[in-house]
Write an enzyme that holds these catalytic residues in place. Structure first.
Site, PDB file in Angstrom:
ATOM      1  N   ASP A  66      19.462  19.515 -43.369  1.00  0.00           N
ATOM      2  CA  ASP A  66      19.368  18.253 -44.108  1.00  0.00           C
ATOM      3  C   ASP A  66      19.500  18.569 -45.586  1.00  0.00           C
ATOM      4  O   ASP A  66      19.039  19.621 -46.041  1.00  0.00           O
ATOM      5  CB  ASP A  66      18.022  17.572 -43.847  1.00  0.00           C
ATOM      6  CG  ASP A  66      17.881  17.082 -42.412  1.00  0.00           C
ATOM      7  OD1 ASP A  66      18.904  16.697 -41.822  1.00  0.00           O
ATOM      8  OD2 ASP A  66      16.754  17.068 -41.899  1.00  0.00           O
ATOM      9  N   ASP A 101      22.791  12.026 -39.691  1.00  0.00           N
ATOM     10  CA  ASP A 101      21.710  11.037 -39.650  1.00  0.00           C
ATOM     11  C   ASP A 101      22.198   9.668 -40.118  1.00  0.00           C
ATOM     12  O   ASP A 101      21.785   8.635 -39.582  1.00  0.00           O
ATOM     13  CB  ASP A 101      20.535  11.495 -40.511  1.00  0.00           C
ATOM     14  CG  ASP A 101      19.926  12.797 -40.022  1.00  0.00           C
ATOM     15  OD1 ASP A 101      20.011  13.079 -38.812  1.00  0.00           O
ATOM     16  OD2 ASP A 101      19.368  13.537 -40.855  1.00  0.00           O
TER      17      ASP A 101
END
Length: 165
Positions: free
Chosen positions: A124, A142
Site C-alpha cells: 500500500d 483497493d
C-alpha cells in the site's frame, strides 16, 4: 475467443498492470532510501494532505484478519475464479455497468493476490489526510475494488428500467 471476452481480458490485464507498475515503481524508489518509514512524496492543499508512503499489509482491508493469511488467500482465489467464471462463461449479457464493476473487482483482487504471491504482503502506498486525520493507506487495487463494489451495489439497488414498447 469472442470480442467481448477479449475486451474483458484486456481490461482486466490493463487494470492489473496499472496496479503492479505503480507498486513496483514505489518499491524500486523505496529501495534507494535508508529510512525505515519514508514519505516518498507529499502535497498539501490547505488542510488536505496527499502522501506516497509505502506500508505493507498482510491482512485484508486495513490489515484485518492478518492472522488468517492462508484462509484469506483461499477466499481471494475463490472470489477471483468465481468472477472470472461469471465474466467468461455466462452466455447471457449482463449490463455494461455490472460487467465493468466485476472487471474492476477482479482486477483489484488479482493485483493484491499477486502482491501476496510475489512479496508475501500487499504493498500500500497512497495516503490521504485532513488536518490530523488520515485514511488508511491504500493502493490502486483497493481503488478498483472499492469502485467496483460501489458500482455493483448501485446497479443492484437502482437497476436501469426497461423501456416499454
Amino acid at each position: 475467443m469472442s470480442s467481448r471476452s477479449r475486451s474483458t481480458f484486456l481490461a482486466i490485464a490493463c487494470f492489473v498492470l496499472i496496479d503492479w507498475v505503480t507498486k513496483l515503481a514505489v518499491l524500486l524508489y523505496l529501495g534507494n532510501l535508508p529510512d525505515a518509514n519514508p514519505i516518498l512524496y507529499q502535497y498539501s492543499w490547505g488542510k488536505l494532505l496527499f502522501c506516497i508512503c509505502p506500508t505493507f499489509n498482510e491482512g485484508a482491508a486495513f490489515g484485518l484478519f492478518a492472522k488468517y493469511k492462508y484462509f484469506l488467500f483461499f477466499i481471494r482465489i475463490t472470489i477471483i475464479l468465481g468472477i472470472l467464471a461469471f465474466l467468461f462463461l455466462r452466455k447471457k449479457t449482463s449490463s455494461p455497468a455490472i460487467r465493468f464493476s466485476l472487471i474492476l473487482l477482479c482486477s483489484g483482487a488479482i493485483g493484491n493476490v499477486g502482491d501476496i504471491v510475489f512479496y508475501r504482503h500487499v504493498v500500500d502506498f497512497i495516503s490521504i489526510g485532513y488536518k490530523r486525520w488520515f485514511f488508511p493507506t491504500f493502493n490502486f487495487a483497493d481503488i478498483f475494488i472499492s469502485l467496483g463494489t460501489l458500482i455493483f451495489i448501485y446497479k443492484l439497488y437502482f437497476p436501469t428500467k426497461q423501456k416499454i414498447k
